[in-house]
Scaffold this active site. Structure first.
Site, short mmCIF file in Angstrom:
data_model
loop_
_atom_site.label_atom_id
_atom_site.label_comp_id
_atom_site.label_asym_id
_atom_site.label_seq_id
_atom_site.Cartn_x
_atom_site.Cartn_y
_atom_site.Cartn_z
N LYS A 1 31.66 38.47 33.31
CA LYS A 1 30.87 39.24 32.10
C LYS A 1 31.60 39.08 30.92
CE LYS A 1 29.16 43.08 35.07
NZ LYS A 1 28.94 44.72 34.81
N ARG B 1 21.17 36.76 34.82
CA ARG B 1 21.54 37.72 33.60
C ARG B 1 23.17 37.41 33.25
NH1 ARG B 1 18.57 41.57 36.89
NH2 ARG B 1 20.29 42.41 37.64
N ASN C 1 25.85 36.30 46.59
CA ASN C 1 25.04 37.12 47.28
C ASN C 1 24.96 38.42 46.60
OD1 ASN C 1 27.67 38.45 47.61
ND2 ASN C 1 26.98 39.49 49.67
N LYS D 1 18.68 46.66 45.69
CA LYS D 1 19.83 46.73 46.33
C LYS D 1 19.52 47.04 47.97
CE LYS D 1 22.21 46.94 42.72
NZ LYS D 1 23.00 45.99 42.03
N SER E 1 27.76 39.66 53.82
CA SER E 1 26.70 38.83 53.96
C SER E 1 27.13 37.32 53.42
CB SER E 1 25.37 39.17 53.44
OG SER E 1 25.26 39.31 52.20
N ASP F 1 23.27 41.78 57.84
CA ASP F 1 24.26 41.20 57.20
C ASP F 1 24.90 39.81 57.68
OD1 ASP F 1 24.56 42.57 54.94
OD2 ASP F 1 25.82 44.18 55.77
N GLY G 1 16.67 44.12 83.37
CA GLY G 1 17.31 45.45 82.42
C GLY G 1 18.70 45.87 82.76
N LEU H 1 38.28 35.84 37.90
CA LEU H 1 37.30 35.50 37.02
C LEU H 1 36.38 36.48 36.50
CD1 LEU H 1 36.70 33.29 34.81
CD2 LEU H 1 35.02 32.49 36.32
N ASN H 2 36.67 37.15 35.39
CA ASN H 2 35.38 37.94 35.02
C ASN H 2 34.04 37.61 34.40
OD1 ASN H 2 33.93 40.42 33.94
ND2 ASN H 2 35.54 40.81 32.03
#
Length: 412
Positions: free
Chosen positions: A88, A117, A109, A150, A19, A182, A249, A85-86
């Site tokens: 955390k 956080r 996303n 999620k 997404s 998505d 149709g 790039l980490n």
């Protein structure tokens, strides 16, 4: 790429899977510099590990060599630059801040609340760069939603109601083969992002753009008045035909399927002529649009019986000669090879960054044509961290020793 509409714009891409990467793919195709930030500890974007793969030996179901690349990444990574790039790591915010200072847009996303956080949410980003536009594509929006928050495409399809729009009454829910949840949300994300960038140009202030997969898909479901149909006792699931639009149709010929859309009086008369039944135009059951709707089952049975005995090519030729809108129902492999969409660059060949094009392997292009600008996905997807030196060194001014230190410490 200076002649592309978003030339000179820089996008920080924190997205993974589909997404978010589809949104940034479109921005890249429109000419933005998209810097894809990938986690070095997990092997980068999860799409890098989607089978099948392409390598020196062509297309394979299992990765065999180090430079094999997933078809998913070959498609979604085009026209992007990859850095590792980490997020955390304690030093990561400093590095990301450097990117935010030179960027117009940052896209993620993650699930709701993850960027905050990590300490890299919109409140932090606008302190670094007041003009930044931060766009989030999440399952349920910034406030979260059902369960864990999620969201997978199938979950969103189920909650949006779209699974109960296809098929016939009483049949099980139908999951759309395309991951529409998505794919629809990133379209709205791009629209919102570009609107916010225009406003930032005028005001000097960026903003937060919040798009939910559930909201985007449900808003499309709401384009049809299903609540009104329910109140009137009309079925919302009608199978291969649409009785409230008759004739309308999909129908089988002797050797394939075709779609027909002929609800107007003129189209209906054309159909009757193709059937060699001109007298049906004066039949009270079929003479007017409302009458045809009231007798849709009879009309569709007549059409189906006529078509079932004829080759598809003959059916389509007769309908075309009488001005009735109809087309073959094609499978996806045939559809993406349509000369029209190929000539317009709406579908394009895919290429491995080292081994070049793979025969008969296609992916999405930029399905927008401009009279005074170019738009294309014409650069192959990058290897993981391929542009670390170019971005961290050339763009942000880190020395070779700085980059080595960041790598040694597990930051990049």
């Amino acid at each position: 790429m200076a002649d592309r509409p978003l030339a000179g714009r820089t996008v920080i891409d924190l997205t993974t899977a589909l997404s978010g990467p589809y949104a940034t793919l479109l921005l890249a195709g429109l000419g933005a510099r998209v810097i894809k930030v990938e986690n070095p500890l997990t092997g980068g974007d999860s799409s890098r590990n989607n089978s099948p793969y392409v390598g020196a030996g062509g297309l394979t179901a299992v990765r065999g060599e180090g430079d094999d690349m997933s078809v998913s990444m070959m498609l979604r990574g085009r026209n992007k630059q990859s850095v590792t790039l980490n997020l955390k790591h304690p030093r990561a915010r400093e590095v990301l801040a450097g990117l935010v200072r030179v960027a117009d847009v940052m896209v993620d996303n993650y699930s709701a609340g993850v960027t905050d956080r990590l300490g890299v949410g919109y409140d932090w980003a606008r302190e670094v760069n007041p003009r930044i536009v931060c766009t989030s594509v999440s399952g349920f929006g910034a406030q979260g939603g059902p369960g864990s928050g999620k969201a997978m495409d199938t979950i969103v399809q189920a909650l949006s109601g779209v699974m109960m729009t296809a098929g016939a009454p009483g049949e099980p829910p139908v999951r759309f083969g395309l991951p529409v949840g998505d794919l629809v949300a990133p379209l709205y994300a791009v629209i919102g992002t570009l609107a916010a960038v225009l406003q930032a140009d005028a005001t000097g202030h960026g903003q937060y753009v919040d798009v939910s997969m559930l909201g985007a898909l449900t808003s499309l479901v709401a384009c049809e008045p299903f609540d009104a149909y329910e109140k009137l006792g009309l079925p919302s699931r009608t199978g291969a035909t649409v009785p409230r639009l008759a004739p309308f149709g999909t129908f089988p010929a002797a050797d394939g399927w075709f779609a027909l859309c002929g609800p107007t009086d003129a189209f209906a008369r054309g159909l009757f002529a193709a059937l060699d039944r001109d007298e049906l135009g004066a039949d009270p059951r079929f003479a007017t649009r409302d009458a045809r709707v009231a007798h849709a089952a009879e009309l569709h049975d007549l059409l189906a019986a006529w078509a079932a005995e004829r080759p598809l090519a003959s059916v389509l030729d007769l309908l075309a000669r009488h001005g009735v809108p109809a087309a073959e129902v094609r499978d996806p492999v045939a559809a993406v090879r349509d000369p029209i969409v190929l000539s317009r660059g709406e579908v394009v060949p895919l290429a491995h960054p080292r081994h070049g094009r793979v025969e008969d392997l296609h992916g999405t292009g930029v399905p927008i044509r401009f009279s005074g600008a170019d738009a294309a996905l014409d650069q192959p997807a990058p290897a993981l961290g391929e542009h670390n030196n170019e971005i961290y060194g050339g763009l942000l001014g880190y020395s070779d020793d700085d980059i080595k230190s960041l790598a040694d410490d597990g930051v990049i």
